[in-house]
Design an enzyme around this catalytic site. Structure first.
Site, PDB file in Angstrom:
ATOM      1  N   LYS A  11      33.286 -15.327 -33.363  1.00 24.22           N
ATOM      2  CA  LYS A  11      33.705 -14.064 -32.689  1.00 24.22           C
ATOM      3  C   LYS A  11      33.205 -14.092 -31.226  1.00 24.22           C
ATOM      4  CE  LYS A  11      35.093  -9.907 -34.060  1.00 24.22           C
ATOM      5  NZ  LYS A  11      36.131  -9.666 -35.133  1.00 24.22           N
TER       6      LYS A  11
HETATM    7  N1  GLU Z   1      39.563  -9.330 -35.131  1.00 25.61           N
HETATM    8  C1  GLU Z   1      40.162  -9.355 -36.280  1.00 25.61           C
HETATM    9  C2  GLU Z   1      39.114  -9.299 -37.305  1.00 25.61           C
HETATM   10  O1  GLU Z   1      37.803  -8.839 -37.025  1.00 25.61           O
HETATM   11  C3  GLU Z   1      41.104 -10.376 -36.283  1.00 25.61           C
HETATM   12  C4  GLU Z   1      40.552 -11.898 -36.474  1.00 25.61           C
HETATM   13  C5  GLU Z   1      41.706 -12.851 -36.188  1.00 25.61           C
HETATM   14  O2  GLU Z   1      42.751 -12.623 -36.573  1.00 25.61           O
HETATM   15  O3  GLU Z   1      41.338 -14.003 -36.055  1.00 25.61           O
HETATM   16  O4  GLU Z   1      39.249  -9.713 -38.598  1.00 25.61           O
END
Ligand code: GLU
Length: 426
Positions: free
Chosen positions: A116
């Site tokens: 993240k």
């Molecule tokens: N931000 C989204 C999540 O928390 C998508 C993450 C992604 O597609 O890599 O799952």
């Protein structure tokens, strides 16, 4: 009555995210009887970066921003996870979100680890030009950290397809050629996947429908409240409405709207485009978050931020099913209170996994330089998320445990197995 989403306004939303993620991990590790060695490995992120970077603002002065990228685990494949732009984002929040991505990818069995990123900024307070410069400079700071084979960002709170296009372009300009696979959630015109924009909301709808069915409730005619009207909440509300769900209340950062007869999400979107919020949309009455969370509804979709239902307000929840479109919206100490009240929860790593599932499809399409039609994306999404739902249901029944613990048992079991099979090097 106007409201603001209290956690956003107070900046208190980060409190407890890491604590929550670790408590969930420990609970599942106990259930799995994981060895102390593997626990020690999985409890900590593999790599973390904090970057402070200067950007020239429109008025000519220089402002220094702080950003983070955390790669929690890469045992099952490249690190994967979104980048959020939010004023309350900090390293601990990003650590928690990265850990949840590891479990999410493992639960739905896509070949990714978890990561993240975030920048501590309120994107609504920047001009489009400033936002572009913040994004491009952050992407430059992450040079060598992100890439199609190592770590693939995507949108999250406060970022969108345009943000991903800027990151992709920045990385490509440095590489000297176009690198579409470095991010997912791009606009379709530059290698994004059909269906990615709605994917998280669609997954919320699919999993909520299954949970309602288990409770003997048909989505057609079910009463539904939705917290959040961003990428996830808007799509979930629209798709639930399309399947006959009656949207009785929705809140966003600017306020909330209610109508016991049912809200029309298209009209709310139009009002949002005009005014910046759904609040005050014609034919609605105002409602605040606290009231929305305690409504007597069949389905409550949480699509805002973490830490919304805690031990303090869980006792007031009267929804039959909670669908966690956001990451970590229910704290672990609220879980037993909800269970005691007979509230069924579709946990975040299952409920909102549609986004990363279609991100995986996008990455595969980019690597193959091939594009799938929207219907194929939706079919495959339903197949994968439906399969994961069934696996969680089977573990719930086998072990007599709740859905959150069952989902973590499956996911953490897979990551532990991959980590152990690969072994330690050197
Ligand atoms: N931000 C989204 C999540 O928390 C998508 C993450 C992604 O597609 O890599 O799952």
């Amino acid at each position: 009555m106007t409201i603001s989403n209290a956690p956003e306004a107070s900046g208190a939303k980060t409190q407890g995210a890491l604590e929550s993620a670790l408590a969930e991990f420990d609970h599942a590790a106990d259930q799995l009887a994981l060895s102390p060695d593997i626990r020690a490995v999985l409890r900590l992120p593999k790599r973390e970066w904090t970057v402070n970077f200067p950007v020239t603002m429109d008025d000519g002065h220089v402002r220094v921003f702080t950003g983070y990228r955390v790669q929690h685990n890469v045992s099952r494949g490249p690190a994967k996870g979104g980048i959020r732009f939010h004023p309350a984002t900090d390293l601990d929040e990003v650590r928690a979100l990265a850990m949840w991505m590891t479990w999410k990818c493992a639960l739905v069995n896509v070949p990714f680890g978890g990561a993240k990123g975030g920048v501590t900024v309120d994107p609504r307070k920047l001009s489009a030009n400033e936002l572009q410069h913040v994004t491009r400079r952050f992407a430059t700071e992450l040079q060598g950290v992100i890439g199609p084979e190592v770590d693939i960002p995507a949108p999250d709170v406060g970022t969108n397809a345009q943000t991903m296009a800027w990151i992709m372009d920045t990385v490509s300009m440095h590489a000297g050629y176009t690198v579409p696979g470095v991010v997912t959630g791009k606009p379709v015109s530059v290698g994004g996947s059909e269906g990615r924009a709605d994917a998280t909301g669609m997954g919320v709808m699919f999993t909520a429908q299954r949970a309602l069915r288990e409770a003997g409730i048909d989505m057609a005619g079910a009463s539904v409240a939705v917290q959040g009207f961003g990428n996830v909440g808007e799509a979930a509300a629209r798709l639930i409405h399309k399947r006959g769900g009656r949207l009785v209340a929705i809140t966003d950062v600017g306020g909330g709207v209610a109508n016991p007869g049912g809200l029309d999400p298209a009209k709310l979107s139009a009002h949002l485009r005009e005014t910046g919020s759904i609040a005050g949309a014609p034919g609605t009455t105002p409602i605040d978050n606290e009231t929305l969370l305690a409504l007597d509804v069949d389905l409550l979709v949480l699509a805002a931020l973490e830490g919304q239902i805690t031990a303090a307000n869980a006792g007031a929840v009267r929804a039959k099913v909670i669908a966690e479109g956001a990451n970590g919206p229910v704290t672990p100490n609220a879980d037993p209170i909800l269970a005691d009240h007979g509230v069924v929860t579709v946990p975040d790593i299952l409920c909102n996994s549609g986004g990363v599932i279609v991100s995986y499809f996008e990455w595969v399409q980019n690597l193959q330089s091939f594009a799938w039609p929207a219907a194929q994306v939706a079919d495959r999404l339903e197949h994968i998320i439906g399969g994961a739902y069934d696996e969680v249901a089977a573990v719930r029944a086998r072990d007599g445990i709740g859905a959150r613990l069952a989902a973590h048992v499956i996911a953490i079991g897979r990551v532990a197995e991959a980590t152990e099979i690969r072994g330690l090097y050197p």
